[in-house]
Design a protein around this motif. Structure first.
Motif, short mmCIF file in Angstrom:
data_model
loop_
_atom_site.label_atom_id
_atom_site.label_comp_id
_atom_site.label_asym_id
_atom_site.label_seq_id
_atom_site.Cartn_x
_atom_site.Cartn_y
_atom_site.Cartn_z
N PRO A 77 44.35 38.58 43.80
CA PRO A 77 43.81 39.78 44.45
C PRO A 77 42.32 39.67 44.77
O PRO A 77 41.86 40.21 45.77
N ILE A 78 41.58 38.94 43.94
CA ILE A 78 40.16 38.76 44.20
C ILE A 78 39.97 37.89 45.44
O ILE A 78 39.10 38.15 46.28
N GLN A 79 40.81 36.88 45.60
CA GLN A 79 40.76 36.05 46.80
C GLN A 79 41.15 36.87 48.02
O GLN A 79 40.56 36.70 49.10
N ASP A 80 42.11 37.78 47.88
CA ASP A 80 42.48 38.66 48.99
C ASP A 80 41.30 39.52 49.43
O ASP A 80 41.08 39.72 50.63
N ILE A 81 40.53 40.02 48.46
CA ILE A 81 39.34 40.82 48.79
C ILE A 81 38.32 39.95 49.51
O ILE A 81 37.73 40.36 50.52
N ALA A 82 38.10 38.74 49.01
CA ALA A 82 37.15 37.83 49.66
C ALA A 82 37.59 37.52 51.09
O ALA A 82 36.76 37.50 52.01
#
Length: 111
Positions: A77-82
């Motif tokens: 999910p953090i990569q999705d935000i990035a």
């Protein structure tokens, strides 16, 4: 869950400083709820609620290890935000460039 719903859940979960601190701790490796609750001046049930929010947002995962259920960080999910923010980088960069130019002009005028 759709992409927009996943982003909403992740941003909402990240909006609270306690949850961000829990994630920062999990960067070091998996930890039990008791270990995650240790640095906070709050009850174990309150920390458990924060963990549940993070888990529902997909930011952490819980494992089974005998009677323990250690938490681990899920970076997807953090990569999705990035990835989502990267789409808008050119807009923000352009606005910061304009602001920098204006600030330089203001500085020159005051000198």
């Amino acid at each position: 869950m759709e992409q927009d719903e996943r982003l909403d859940a992740a941003f909402s979960a990240l909006a609270h400083p306690t949850r961000r601190a829990i994630l920062a701790r999990l960067v070091q490796g998996k930890a039990t709820v008791n270990a995650l609750a240790e640095p906070f001046d709050t009850s174990l049930p309150a920390v458990s609620k924060h963990i549940r929010v993070l888990e529902n947002a997909g930011l952490i995962e819980r494992e089974r290890d005998a009677q323990f259920r250690p938490c681990t960080l899920n970076t997807k999910p953090i990569q999705d935000i990035a990835d989502w923010t990267e789409k808008y980088r050119h807009i923000w960069d352009a606005r910061f460039d304009v602001m920098g130019t204006l600030l330089d002009k203001m500085k020159d005028q005051s000198s």
